[in-house]
Design a protein around this motif. Structure first.
Motif, PDB file in Angstrom:
ATOM      1  N   LEU A  54     -36.781  23.655 -18.027  1.00 18.89           N
ATOM      2  CA  LEU A  54     -37.205  23.984 -19.392  1.00 18.89           C
ATOM      3  C   LEU A  54     -36.473  25.213 -19.925  1.00 18.89           C
ATOM      4  N   ILE A  55     -35.844  25.970 -19.025  1.00 18.77           N
ATOM      5  CA  ILE A  55     -35.132  27.183 -19.437  1.00 18.77           C
ATOM      6  C   ILE A  55     -33.672  26.870 -19.763  1.00 18.77           C
ATOM      7  N   SER A  56     -32.910  26.418 -18.762  1.00 19.78           N
ATOM      8  CA  SER A  56     -31.503  26.076 -18.976  1.00 19.78           C
ATOM      9  C   SER A  56     -30.926  25.487 -17.697  1.00 19.78           C
ATOM     10  N   THR A  57     -29.730  24.900 -17.815  1.00 15.34           N
ATOM     11  CA  THR A  57     -29.038  24.407 -16.623  1.00 15.34           C
ATOM     12  C   THR A  57     -28.641  25.563 -15.717  1.00 15.34           C
ATOM     13  N   HIS A  58     -28.321  26.697 -16.308  1.00 17.05           N
ATOM     14  CA  HIS A  58     -27.944  27.864 -15.524  1.00 17.05           C
ATOM     15  C   HIS A  58     -29.118  28.343 -14.674  1.00 17.05           C
ATOM     16  N   ALA A  59     -30.328  28.287 -15.232  1.00  9.81           N
ATOM     17  CA  ALA A  59     -31.513  28.689 -14.480  1.00  9.81           C
ATOM     18  C   ALA A  59     -31.739  27.764 -13.290  1.00  9.81           C
ATOM     19  N   VAL A  60     -31.494  26.466 -13.475  1.00  8.24           N
ATOM     20  CA  VAL A  60     -31.654  25.505 -12.385  1.00  8.24           C
ATOM     21  C   VAL A  60     -30.691  25.816 -11.254  1.00  8.24           C
ATOM     22  N   ALA A  61     -29.421  26.043 -11.594  1.00  4.99           N
ATOM     23  CA  ALA A  61     -28.410  26.321 -10.571  1.00  4.99           C
ATOM     24  C   ALA A  61     -28.658  27.663  -9.892  1.00  4.99           C
ATOM     25  N   ALA A  62     -28.998  28.699 -10.662  1.00  3.40           N
ATOM     26  CA  ALA A  62     -29.243  30.025 -10.089  1.00  3.40           C
ATOM     27  C   ALA A  62     -30.481  30.012  -9.197  1.00  3.40           C
ATOM     28  N   LEU A  63     -31.505  29.285  -9.607  1.00  4.41           N
ATOM     29  CA  LEU A  63     -32.714  29.170  -8.788  1.00  4.41           C
ATOM     30  C   LEU A  63     -32.392  28.514  -7.453  1.00  4.41           C
ATOM     31  N   ASN A  64     -31.520  27.545  -7.465  1.00  9.68           N
ATOM     32  CA  ASN A  64     -31.136  26.873  -6.225  1.00  9.68           C
ATOM     33  C   ASN A  64     -30.423  27.831  -5.278  1.00  9.68           C
ATOM     34  N   VAL A  65     -29.532  28.662  -5.809  1.00  5.92           N
ATOM     35  CA  VAL A  65     -28.834  29.641  -4.974  1.00  5.92           C
ATOM     36  C   VAL A  65     -29.829  30.639  -4.389  1.00  5.92           C
ATOM     37  N   ALA A  66     -30.758  31.127  -5.228  1.00  4.35           N
ATOM     38  CA  ALA A  66     -31.757  32.090  -4.754  1.00  4.35           C
ATOM     39  C   ALA A  66     -32.629  31.480  -3.663  1.00  4.35           C
ATOM     40  N   GLN A  67     -32.997  30.223  -3.845  1.00  6.63           N
ATOM     41  CA  GLN A  67     -33.849  29.581  -2.852  1.00  6.63           C
ATOM     42  C   GLN A  67     -33.112  29.326  -1.552  1.00  6.63           C
ATOM     43  N   SER A  68     -31.791  29.146  -1.623  1.00  2.50           N
ATOM     44  CA  SER A  68     -31.034  28.975  -0.385  1.00  2.50           C
ATOM     45  C   SER A  68     -31.081  30.252   0.443  1.00  2.50           C
ATOM     46  N   LEU A  69     -31.117  31.405  -0.213  1.00  4.69           N
ATOM     47  CA  LEU A  69     -31.243  32.673   0.499  1.00  4.69           C
ATOM     48  C   LEU A  69     -32.684  32.903   0.943  1.00  4.69           C
ATOM     49  N   TYR A  70     -33.621  32.582   0.085  1.00  9.66           N
ATOM     50  CA  TYR A  70     -35.037  32.794   0.370  1.00  9.66           C
ATOM     51  C   TYR A  70     -35.501  31.949   1.553  1.00  9.66           C
ATOM     52  N   THR A  71     -35.040  30.716   1.620  1.00  7.29           N
ATOM     53  CA  THR A  71     -35.495  29.829   2.687  1.00  7.29           C
ATOM     54  C   THR A  71     -34.799  30.091   4.018  1.00  7.29           C
ATOM     55  N   LEU A  72     -33.753  30.900   4.018  1.00  8.54           N
ATOM     56  CA  LEU A  72     -33.059  31.192   5.273  1.00  8.54           C
ATOM     57  C   LEU A  72     -33.981  31.853   6.294  1.00  8.54           C
ATOM     58  N   PRO A  73     -34.645  32.976   5.975  1.00  6.11           N
ATOM     59  CA  PRO A  73     -35.558  33.553   6.968  1.00  6.11           C
ATOM     60  C   PRO A  73     -36.779  32.685   7.230  1.00  6.11           C
ATOM     61  N   VAL A  74     -37.230  31.928   6.210  1.00  8.36           N
ATOM     62  CA  VAL A  74     -38.357  31.021   6.428  1.00  8.36           C
ATOM     63  C   VAL A  74     -38.011  30.004   7.508  1.00  8.36           C
ATOM     64  N   SER A  75     -36.816  29.437   7.409  1.00 10.55           N
ATOM     65  CA  SER A  75     -36.389  28.446   8.392  1.00 10.55           C
ATOM     66  C   SER A  75     -36.026  29.087   9.718  1.00 10.55           C
ATOM     67  N   LEU A  76     -35.291  30.183   9.656  1.00 18.31           N
ATOM     68  CA  LEU A  76     -34.759  30.800  10.862  1.00 18.31           C
ATOM     69  C   LEU A  76     -35.856  31.390  11.734  1.00 18.31           C
ATOM     70  N   PHE A  77     -36.854  32.025  11.117  1.00 15.93           N
ATOM     71  CA  PHE A  77     -37.895  32.691  11.896  1.00 15.93           C
ATOM     72  C   PHE A  77     -39.230  31.942  11.834  1.00 15.93           C
ATOM     73  N   GLY A  78     -39.669  31.594  10.628  1.00 12.21           N
ATOM     74  CA  GLY A  78     -40.945  30.888  10.514  1.00 12.21           C
ATOM     75  C   GLY A  78     -40.902  29.515  11.143  1.00 12.21           C
TER      76      GLY A  78
END
Length: 596
Positions: A328-352
């Motif tokens: 609902l915001i923009s295509t840029h928000a979709v792509a940037a959110l994906n990059v942020a989540q790739s970093l965010y999920t790294l410790p979740v996957s690696l440790f959790g």
């Protein structure tokens, strides 16, 4: 973080229900003998608390107490193998993301690919890995623990057969109906970008079906404690995409490159399934179609599967909703959110994930009296929570304070500019609010699944998703306008609100489980020491960042993040944290400064 009002476990066990499967009826007397109880009791009762019947938990899981006491399985090595596998896979995944960012940046084609990948990826993560991990592994692992390899192989065959049939129907339906639901993610896309998104979804769906089959392999391998292969298998999927991007990156335009990359993903999915299959076949001895809806073990898996479909995949569901709102915001928000989540999920996957995945089969094999089961589960849970928090707290602090350094080092290249780095950092900072809650919550959910209770995590997952949706919309759309800031920062509001919902879910999971098995959780003094160590490290990192000034992103990351990590281990060790002392001791042995 302990709940001081939660009472300890009770020793009284209500009688079992008389209705249910034939095995339930035949084991009624055994269930009434506390000394013969397995990981779960009929009606999913543990420590004297009566709850709704969840799955099938009968006395047939019991083994002699002499066996139970001799099988206090240590999962440290298993967690290490999971973590090592995930680390290797994630490193290659980061390389994939960097190559992707280099050729596609966060433009329209990147936004279309990210939005398109959400739908089939949701199928893989929730339908495959999430639901199978919590419904299939506890039953299959317990059969192996009891030595019933024949029934375990039959169960594996039956689950694969049903999974293949169900996935085929879902994939076919998804391909044929893509045009009708893709608007959920492409609301703000122009016509050309929306058409590209539709085409990408149709390409990616079959690959997601193959990854669901790969998740079945993961369930079998994990139950046999073959963790490394199952968690390194995604490497070949990442490599297939990287090779596709590099080969075609300079030979075609962005829209066509996105489509070719999608085909590379499908090829990688087939390879990921294929690389695990030979080992799986050796473990189960046979592979043949078995359509079975009658046996007690199959019905137990099915009964637990659908509640777990939602509860185990809450992270994916939240990400799914975030992607919808980002659209609902923009295509840029979709792509940037994906990059942020790739970093965010790294410790979740690696440790959790590494700790939770290693503990689930072990918890599912716990036997003994009710008090013994509760005691072992508390010990495993608290130990897992401590190991998770020790690594998650500094990860959250690093993302909050030094997220720009991390993002630039990994992604700032080609069409991924410094402005994109700052945008991703803001979104990533919002994610840190719920990082600890999400990872600790996985450990609590695994404990429920080991007890064959899937309904409680489901209820709390639904609450979290509802809060994520409501708060996410308010923080992403109306709030930026009300504050008079650029609407693009609504993406940061999305991740921050999801974190608040994550803490609420975590609190509910902990409080309810504490009433069943006794007090669990992290001590306040322990958590305080973790944050003191992390804050001290952040101060060192910031000081170095200011002193060195503008340098190449990779050089900056090396000069800032390495001292950050070393400072954390030194300070936490000085504060007397056993996890830090263990890591420091192991490091000294490696460099030869301490005798082995």
């Amino acid at each position: 973080m302990n709940d001081e009002q939660d009472s300890g476990p009770r020793s009284q066990i209500p009688g079992s229900h008389s209705q249910g499967s034939p095995s339930q009826s035949s084991n009624t007397d055994a269930n009434q003998d506390a000394a013969s109880f397995g990981v779960s009791v009929n009606a999913a009762e543990i420590a004297g608390e009566t709850v709704s019947v969840i799955g099938e938990a009968t006395g047939r899981f019991a083994r002699p107490l002499s066996v139970a006491r001799s099988e206090r399985e240590s999962t440290g090595r298993h967690a290490f193998m999971v973590g090592a596998g995930i680390l290797i896979s994630r490193i290659i995944g980061v390389i994939r993301q960097r190559v992707f960012a280099h050729y596609l940046g966060i433009g329209d084609a990147a936004g279309a690919f990210t939005a398109a990948f959400r739908i089939p990826n949701f199928l893989q993560n929730v339908f495959g890995e999430g639901a199978l991990s919590a419904s299939f592994i506890p039953v299959y692992a317990n059969l192996l623990a009891r030595g019933d390899k024949k029934e375990a192989s039959r169960l594996a065959d039956a689950v694969l057969t049903m999974l293949a049939l169900a996935t085929s129907v879902v994939v076919l339906t998804g391909v044929l109906t893509t045009r009708y639901f893709v608007g959920l993610f492409a609301y703000s896309f122009d016509d050309a970008t929306r058409e590209l998104t539709i085409r990408l979804v149709q390409i990616l769906f079959p690959g997601a079906g193959l990854l669901v089959m790969s998740a079945w392999c993961l369930g079998v391998l994990n139950s046999h404690r073959r963790f490394f292969l199952s968690y390194t298998a995604p490497v070949i999927w990442n490599v297939a995409i990287i090779a596709t991007l590099i080969w075609f990156g300079r030979r075609t335009d962005e829209f066509h490159l996105a489509q070719v990359t999608a085909w590379g993903s499908v090829a990688g999915s087939a390879l990921q399934f294929g690389v695990q299959l030979p080992t799986v076949l050796k473990l189960i001895k046979r592979l043949r179609p078995v359509f079975d809806l009658v046996s007690a073990n199959v019905r137990e898996v099915l009964k637990n599967f659908f509640p777990v479909f939602v509860s185990r995949g809450v992270v994916q569901i939240s990400a799914f909703i975030d992607a919808m709102l980002a659209g609902l915001i923009s295509t840029h928000a979709v792509a940037a959110l994906n990059v942020a989540q790739s970093l965010y999920t790294l410790p979740v996957s690696l440790f959790g994930m590494s700790v939770s995945a290693a503990e689930l089969p072990a918890m599912s094999s716990v036997v003994g009296t009710t008090d013994e089961i509760a005691s072992q589960l508390r010990q495993r849970l608290d130990g897992g929570l401590s190991r998770i928090a020790f690594f998650i707290v500094p990860s959250a602090m690093a993302m909050l304070a030094l997220g720009d350094v991390m993002t630039a080092a990994l992604y700032q290249t080609g069409k991924f500019t410094q402005d994109a780095t700052i945008y991703v950092w803001g979104i990533l900072a919002g994610s840190t609010i719920g990082l600890l809650a999400s990872t600790l919550g996985r450990m609590y959910a695994s404990t429920y699944y080991a007890l064959h209770d899937t309904r409680t995590p489901l209820l709390f997952a639904v609450i979290r998703v509802a809060l994520t949706t409501g708060l996410g919309y308010l923080c992403a759309i109306p709030l930026p306008h009300a504050l008079g800031i650029d609407p693009k920062w609504g993406a940061a509001g999305l991740t921050a609100s999801a974190g608040v919902a994550g803490w609420i879910e975590f609190a509910l999971l902990r409080r309810t489980l504490n009433r069943r098995i006794g007090r669990t959780g992290l001590a306040v003094t322990y958590v305080t020491k973790l944050w003191i160590a992390a804050a001290s490290s952040a101060g060192v990192g910031w000081a170095i960042k200011l002193v060195i000034g503008q340098r190449h992103p990779v050089i900056t990351a090396a000069l800032v993040l390495v001292p950050y990590g070393l400072t954390y281990f030194v300070v936490s060790s000085a504060l007397g944290l056993p996890e830090a002392n263990a890591v420091v001791g192991r490091g000294l042995k490696i460099v030869g400064l301490r005798k082995r």
